[in-house]
Motif scaffolding. Structure first.
Motif, mmCIF file in Angstrom:
data_model
loop_
_atom_site.group_PDB
_atom_site.id
_atom_site.type_symbol
_atom_site.label_atom_id
_atom_site.label_comp_id
_atom_site.label_asym_id
_atom_site.label_seq_id
_atom_site.Cartn_x
_atom_site.Cartn_y
_atom_site.Cartn_z
ATOM 1 N N VAL A 157 13.437 -1.403 -8.088
ATOM 2 C CA VAL A 157 13.652 -1.274 -9.532
ATOM 3 C C VAL A 157 12.590 -0.385 -10.164
ATOM 4 N N VAL A 158 11.328 -0.581 -9.772
ATOM 5 C CA VAL A 158 10.242 0.195 -10.365
ATOM 6 C C VAL A 158 10.352 1.674 -9.994
ATOM 7 N N VAL A 159 10.783 1.972 -8.774
ATOM 8 C CA VAL A 159 10.958 3.374 -8.379
ATOM 9 C C VAL A 159 11.959 4.063 -9.308
ATOM 10 N N PHE A 160 13.113 3.432 -9.529
ATOM 11 C CA PHE A 160 14.103 4.004 -10.451
ATOM 12 C C PHE A 160 13.563 4.040 -11.875
ATOM 13 N N VAL A 193 0.845 -1.202 0.000
ATOM 14 C CA VAL A 193 0.000 0.000 0.000
ATOM 15 C C VAL A 193 0.877 1.248 0.000
ATOM 16 N N ALA A 194 1.938 1.220 0.819
ATOM 17 C CA ALA A 194 2.853 2.369 0.880
ATOM 18 C C ALA A 194 3.532 2.622 -0.460
ATOM 19 N N SER A 195 3.732 1.553 -1.237
ATOM 20 C CA SER A 195 4.402 1.706 -2.531
ATOM 21 C C SER A 195 3.594 2.591 -3.480
ATOM 22 N N ILE A 196 2.277 2.657 -3.283
ATOM 23 C CA ILE A 196 1.441 3.536 -4.108
ATOM 24 C C ILE A 196 1.937 4.971 -3.985
ATOM 25 N N PHE A 197 2.204 5.395 -2.747
ATOM 26 C CA PHE A 197 2.612 6.776 -2.501
ATOM 27 C C PHE A 197 4.095 6.991 -2.804
ATOM 28 N N ILE A 198 4.910 5.966 -2.573
ATOM 29 C CA ILE A 198 6.338 6.075 -2.884
ATOM 30 C C ILE A 198 6.543 6.293 -4.378
ATOM 31 N N ILE A 199 5.882 5.478 -5.184
ATOM 32 C CA ILE A 199 6.039 5.582 -6.633
ATOM 33 C C ILE A 199 5.332 6.815 -7.167
ATOM 34 N N LEU A 200 4.233 7.212 -6.533
ATOM 35 C CA LEU A 200 3.544 8.443 -6.934
ATOM 36 C C LEU A 200 4.485 9.641 -6.821
ATOM 37 N N VAL A 201 5.213 9.717 -5.717
ATOM 38 C CA VAL A 201 6.149 10.831 -5.518
ATOM 39 C C VAL A 201 7.295 10.757 -6.524
ATOM 40 N N GLY A 202 7.902 9.571 -6.673
ATOM 41 C CA GLY A 202 9.049 9.430 -7.561
ATOM 42 C C GLY A 202 8.719 9.707 -9.010
ATOM 43 N N SER A 203 7.659 9.090 -9.518
ATOM 44 C CA SER A 203 7.319 9.247 -10.936
ATOM 45 C C SER A 203 6.816 10.653 -11.240
ATOM 46 N N THR A 204 6.012 11.218 -10.330
ATOM 47 C CA THR A 204 5.504 12.572 -10.559
ATOM 48 C C THR A 204 6.629 13.596 -10.498
ATOM 49 N N ALA A 205 7.540 13.428 -9.541
ATOM 50 C CA ALA A 205 8.675 14.346 -9.433
ATOM 51 C C ALA A 205 9.542 14.287 -10.687
ATOM 52 N N HIS A 210 2.089 0.811 -20.374
ATOM 53 C CA HIS A 210 3.169 0.063 -19.741
ATOM 54 C C HIS A 210 3.162 0.282 -18.229
ATOM 55 N N SER A 211 2.950 1.514 -17.791
ATOM 56 C CA SER A 211 3.009 1.850 -16.372
ATOM 57 C C SER A 211 1.891 1.186 -15.579
ATOM 58 N N VAL A 212 0.688 1.127 -16.156
ATOM 59 C CA VAL A 212 -0.431 0.480 -15.466
ATOM 60 C C VAL A 212 -0.142 -1.002 -15.272
ATOM 61 N N LEU A 213 0.382 -1.661 -16.298
ATOM 62 C CA LEU A 213 0.706 -3.086 -16.196
ATOM 63 C C LEU A 213 1.797 -3.333 -15.161
ATOM 64 N N ILE A 214 2.790 -2.438 -15.104
ATOM 65 C CA ILE A 214 3.845 -2.562 -14.095
ATOM 66 C C ILE A 214 3.243 -2.492 -12.696
ATOM 67 N N GLY A 215 2.339 -1.525 -12.504
ATOM 68 C CA GLY A 215 1.718 -1.359 -11.196
ATOM 69 C C GLY A 215 0.934 -2.580 -10.763
ATOM 70 N N TYR A 233 1.083 10.982 -16.035
ATOM 71 C CA TYR A 233 2.117 9.939 -15.987
ATOM 72 C C TYR A 233 2.358 9.500 -14.545
ATOM 73 N N GLY A 234 2.443 10.478 -13.627
ATOM 74 C CA GLY A 234 2.707 10.144 -12.235
ATOM 75 C C GLY A 234 1.625 9.289 -11.600
ATOM 76 N N LEU A 235 0.398 9.395 -12.076
ATOM 77 C CA LEU A 235 -0.723 8.675 -11.480
ATOM 78 C C LEU A 235 -0.873 7.246 -11.991
ATOM 79 N N THR A 236 -0.346 6.944 -13.175
ATOM 80 C CA THR A 236 -0.676 5.673 -13.824
ATOM 81 C C THR A 236 -0.201 4.444 -13.056
ATOM 82 N N THR A 237 1.055 4.418 -12.639
ATOM 83 C CA THR A 237 1.541 3.244 -11.913
ATOM 84 C C THR A 237 0.867 3.085 -10.561
ATOM 85 N N PRO A 238 0.697 4.161 -9.755
ATOM 86 C CA PRO A 238 -0.069 4.003 -8.515
ATOM 87 C C PRO A 238 -1.488 3.482 -8.746
ATOM 88 N N ILE A 239 -2.126 3.918 -9.813
ATOM 89 C CA ILE A 239 -3.463 3.402 -10.132
ATOM 90 C C ILE A 239 -3.389 1.907 -10.421
#
Length: 339
Positions: free
Chosen positions: A215-218, A26-38, A195-200, A251-257
Motif C-alpha cells: 500500500v505504501v509503495v503505491f 531493510v529492503a523496503s527502504i530502497f524499494i520505496i526510495l525508488v518508487g517515490s523518487t521515480a 506525513h511521509s516520515v510518519l508513514i516510514g 520527497y523521495g528521501l523522506t519515507t526511507p528516512i
C-alpha cells in the motif's frame, strides 16, 4: 487479581513494535526510495527532456491526477489517522473532551491562508513601487501556467508581451514571481514530508508489514506524481532551476528516512504509545490542514474556477481534467482501506 482485558490489549508504553521480517524491512527502504523518487522525478525530467516527447495530455493528466491524490491524502490518510491517534485510549481523558484533531486542522488552514495573504500583500506593495502590478492568481490571463502561486506580472507602462519578457530576465519582479512559486510548492511539500516520515516510521515496526508495504509503495508513488507534476510546472529563472529537482529528491528521501529511523528505534518505538499518538496525531492534523488548503484553493480552484483556459475549454477537455482528478482521488481514497 482481576486484569482488565482492554489494558492487556492496548500497549501504551514504549515496548517496541514488530521485529519480524527484518531483512525485508531493510529492503523496503530502497524499494520505496525508488518508487517515490521515480514518481516525483518523472514529471520534472520529462518536461525538461528534449528527447523524451511526452504529450501535453499526459502532463495534464499527471497534474489533475496529482490534485486528486493530494486532496484524498488530506482527508483519508491524514485527518482520519489524526482523529484516531488523538482519540486513543492511551491518552488522558481530557483529549476526548474536545475534537483537537479537527481544531488543529482548522488552525493550520487559517495559518497558511494568513501567511499567504500577508506575503502577497507585501510582495504586491513592493512591486507597485517598481511600477509593476502582480496578480497572484492570474485572473487576467488564460494560460494554465499563469495561475496560483505563480501569478502574473504586468508592466503598467509597457503593456506588450515582448516588452514584459525583455525586462523580466534578471529583474527583481521576476525574482518576486519565482519566490511566490517556491513558497507555494514548499508549503505543499512541507505537509507531504511530515506525513511521509510518519508513514516510514510506522511501516518499520508495523505487524501487518507485507500488506502495508504494498500500500505504501503505491501511496508514495501516486503522491510523488502529484508533487512532481506541480514541481514540473514551476516557471523559474535559470537561477532557480535546481528547485524542482531538489524538491523531487527530497520527497523521495523522506519515507526511507522514516523507515530507517523506525528500524533504529524498533526495540523502543511503539506507534500506539501515548507519546507517539500525540505526536503523530498533531502532525497529521496540521499536515491535513496544509494539504486541504493547498489542494482545494491553490490547485482545485485555480485549475478550474479561476483558469480562463479551462473555463473556455471544450466539454471533452473539461471532462478529461475532471476524470483525471477524480481517478487520482478515488485511487488514493481506496488505498485508505488498507492503510
Amino acid at each position: 487479581m482481576d486484569t482488565d482485558p482492554v489494558a492487556d490489549e492496548i500497549n501504551c508504553g514504549s515496548g517496541g513494535g514488530a521485529d519480524t521480517l527484518f531483512g525485508l524491512r531493510v529492503a523496503s527502504i530502497f524499494i520505496i526510495l525508488v518508487g517515490s523518487t521515480a514518481g516525483a522525478l518523472f514529471p520534472v525530467l520529462a518536461r525538461r527532456s528534449s528527447w523524451l516527447h511526452v504529450p501535453k495530455s499526459m502532463f495534464d493528466f499527471a497534474k489533475y491526477f496529482g490534485s486528486g491524490v493530494i486532496i484524498a491524502t488530506a482527508f483519508i490518510h491524514l485527518l482520519d489517522p489524526a482523529l484516531e491517534a488523538l482519540g486513543s485510549e492511551c491518552l488522558a481523558p481530557g483529549w476526548s473532551e474536545y475534537p483537537y484533531a479537527l481544531a488543529l486542522c482548522l488552525l493550520s488552514i487559517f495559518m497558511i491562508f494568513i501567511v499567504e495573504l500577508v506575503a502577497f500583500r507585501w510582495g504586491t506593495a513592493k512591486l507597485a513601487k517598481l511600477g509593476l502590478r502582480h496578480d497572484p492568481h492570474g485572473h487576467n490571463v488564460g494560460s494554465h501556467v499563469s495561475h496560483g502561486p505563480e501569478g502574473e506580472l504586468i508592466n503598467e507602462q509597457e503593456k506588450t508581451k515582448a516588452d514584459v519578457e525583455s525586462q523580466s530576465s534578471g529583474n527583481p519582479m521576476y525574482t518576486e514571481s519565482a519566490m511566490a512559486q517556491i513558497i507555494g510548492v514548499a508549503t505543499l511539500e512541507f505537509g507531504v514530508v511530515l506525513h511521509s516520515v510518519l508513514i516510514g516510521m510506522t511501516l518499520a515496526v508495523d505487524e501487518d508489514f507485507k500488506v502495508l508495504l504494498v500500500v505504501v509503495v503505491f501511496h508514495q508513488t501516486f503522491e510523488g506524481l502529484g508533487v512532481g507534476s506541480r514541481l514540473a510546472f514551476l516557471h523559474l529563472s535559470p537561477t532557480y532551476n535546481w528547485v524542482p529537482l531538489f524538491g523531487a529528491i527530497l520527497y523521495g528521501l523522506t519515507t526511507p528516512i522514516g523507515i530507517a529511523a523506525g528500524l533504529g528505534v524498533r526495540t523502543t518505538y511503539n506507534p500506539g504509545s501515548t507519546t507517539a499518538s500525540i505526536v503523530s496525531g498533531v502532525m497529521d492534523a496540521l499536515s491535513a490542514g496544509i494539504l486541504l488548503y493547498t489542494g482545494l484553493v491553490e490547485l482545485l480552484a485555480h485549475d478550474f474556477l479561476f483558469n480562463k483556459e479551462m473555463m473556455n475549454a471544450s466539454n471533452g477537455k473539461l471532462l478529461y481534467a475532471l476524470g483525471s482528478m477524480l481517478l487520482g482521488c478515488g485511487l488514493m481514497a481506496l488505498l485508505g482501506r488498507w492503510a
